[in-house]
Write a protein that holds these residues in place. Structure first.
Motif, short mmCIF file in Angstrom:
data_model
loop_
_atom_site.label_atom_id
_atom_site.label_comp_id
_atom_site.label_asym_id
_atom_site.label_seq_id
_atom_site.Cartn_x
_atom_site.Cartn_y
_atom_site.Cartn_z
N CYS A 119 0.85 -1.20 0.00
CA CYS A 119 0.00 0.00 0.00
C CYS A 119 0.88 1.24 0.00
O CYS A 119 1.55 1.54 0.99
N GLU A 168 -12.00 -0.51 1.47
CA GLU A 168 -12.13 -1.97 1.52
C GLU A 168 -12.20 -2.59 0.12
O GLU A 168 -11.60 -3.63 -0.13
N LEU A 171 -8.80 -3.06 -1.56
CA LEU A 171 -8.04 -4.14 -0.93
C LEU A 171 -8.56 -5.50 -1.40
O LEU A 171 -7.78 -6.43 -1.64
N ILE A 176 -6.71 -9.36 -1.18
CA ILE A 176 -6.27 -9.38 0.21
C ILE A 176 -6.64 -10.68 0.91
O ILE A 176 -5.92 -11.15 1.80
N LEU A 182 0.84 -8.02 3.95
CA LEU A 182 0.51 -6.67 3.51
C LEU A 182 1.53 -5.72 4.08
O LEU A 182 1.87 -5.79 5.28
N SER A 184 2.04 -1.73 4.60
CA SER A 184 1.40 -0.41 4.53
C SER A 184 2.47 0.65 4.72
O SER A 184 2.98 0.83 5.83
N ALA A 199 -7.55 -4.44 6.64
CA ALA A 199 -6.88 -5.65 6.14
C ALA A 199 -7.01 -6.80 7.13
O ALA A 199 -7.26 -7.95 6.74
N ASN A 203 -8.60 -10.46 6.36
CA ASN A 203 -7.72 -11.64 6.37
C ASN A 203 -7.09 -11.79 7.75
O ASN A 203 -6.19 -11.04 8.10
N ILE A 208 0.93 -8.61 8.66
CA ILE A 208 0.77 -7.20 8.32
C ILE A 208 1.94 -6.41 8.90
O ILE A 208 2.23 -6.49 10.10
#
Length: 340
Positions: A119, A168, A171, A176, A182, A184, A199, A203, A208
């Motif tokens: 992201c 959302e 993603l 996702i 992920l 960010s 996120a 998931n 993350i």
């Protein structure tokens, strides 16, 4: 690309095609009613009239048919000119090419599994992307800054989506639900916080990793689901201090890279990637050095314990991770074994 966006791009083309279909329908119906032609004869007369090719009529027209034909020819001039100019403009402006490129890209993203969603494609995002690419890891970038998109993404091979990563739906488009991780890297802590919350809700099992600018954001990001939080300023300061105290160690660690420019690479490997056996085994059973030339310099147990420079007799169990050191060609050979 949303259905509305597709319609916006092609609305003039849609209108032109609709106009052509409409006048074709009017011509067929008109000849059927006025001249009592069959459906095929009516269609033939309409086509030769609209195209003005000059072929002979099916049979002589009545006065009403002649008037109708004249009106049909006059009305078709503007519609044909509009349709041709619309199609030509769509091709020359690149709208059609852009549409098919985005469509193909979205189809490719739909098929991804165990990929990484990045992201933001600012400075940190680009560095992360280069590293992921060097590892051969598939990833998708979400970016909404037009300048960044045009400069770094449009003409690259990177898979990307144009949109706001805090939303959302974007993603979900990035897959996702099937992603392994992920990243960010957005500039605002509030945006990163919202991305992490969304996120994690989509998931529960993914890893993350988020950027943070302040310590308070660090705590909040971890509280809402981030597995790891990186503060670039803090990392940079610590790096500078280490360069003062232990410059050779830092240089050595920077030497261990996977970007293809270093002579030695450091890699992390999950044991399950090397063997399907579920019972415990010893490091020597893997014969990793004999197969690839790589050296195992570390082991992380499923309980989170780190073992530095484990011996050949050290036991490894499922969900353990090995830290492997080797030359670029040896690491590539390792990847071939993993992917075979």
């Amino acid at each position: 690309m949303s259905l509305f966006s597709r319609f916006t791009i092609f609305r003039n083309l849609y209108f032109a095609l609709a106009a052509l279909l409409g006048i074709l329908t009017v011509g067929v119906v008109g000849y059927r009613l006025i001249e009592n032609y069959t459906l095929l004869e009516s269609f033939y007369m309409t086509v030769i009239t609209l195209s003005t090719v000059g072929f002979k009529e099916v049979r002589p027209l009545s006065e009403e048919g002649q008037v109708f034909t004249a009106l049909l020819i006059i009305s078709s001039f503007g519609i044909f000119a509009y349709a041709i100019s619309t199609v030509t403009r769509s091709i020359l402006s690149g709208e059609l090419g852009s549409y098919f490129k985005v469509y193909k890209l979205e189809k490719k993203i739909d098929k991804l599994e165990q990929h990484v969603v990045v992201c933001g494609f600012g400075r940190n995002g680009r560095r992360a992307a280069r590293k992921l690419e060097a590892y051969g890891q598939e990833f998708v970038v979400i970016e909404n800054d037009e300048q960044i998109i045009n400069r770094y993404l449009v003409n690259s091979k990177t898979m990307y989506l144009v949109g706001d990563a805090t939303q959302e739906d974007i993603l979900i488009k990035a897959g996702i639900g099937k992603a392994k991780s992920l990243l960010s890297t957005l500039s605002k802590d509030a945006d990163n916080l919202y991305v992490v919350i969304t996120a994690r809700d989509l998931n529960r099992n993914m890893s993350i990793i988020s950027r943070a600018a302040t310590e308070s954001a660090d705590k909040k990001l971890k509280a809402v689901g981030a597995n790891h939080v990186i503060m670039p300023e803090g990392v940079g300061g610590g790096h500078m201090a280490t360069l003062v105290m232990s410059p050779n160690i830092v240089e050595f660690l920077e030497y261990l890279s996977i970007d293809g420019s270093s002579a030695i690479n450091l890699e992390e490997v999950e044991v399950s990637q090397l063997t399907d056996r579920l019972d415990s085994m010893q490091i020597k059973d893997l014969a990793l050095r004999q197969q690839t030339g790589c050296n195992i310099i570390g082991l992380k147990t499923p309980e989170g314990e780190y073992i530095i420079n484990p011996g050949a007799e050290a036991k490894i169990t499922p969900n353990s991770r090995l830290f492997v050191l080797g030359k670029p060609e040896e690491i590539k050979h390792l990847y071939k074994i993993l992917n075979s």
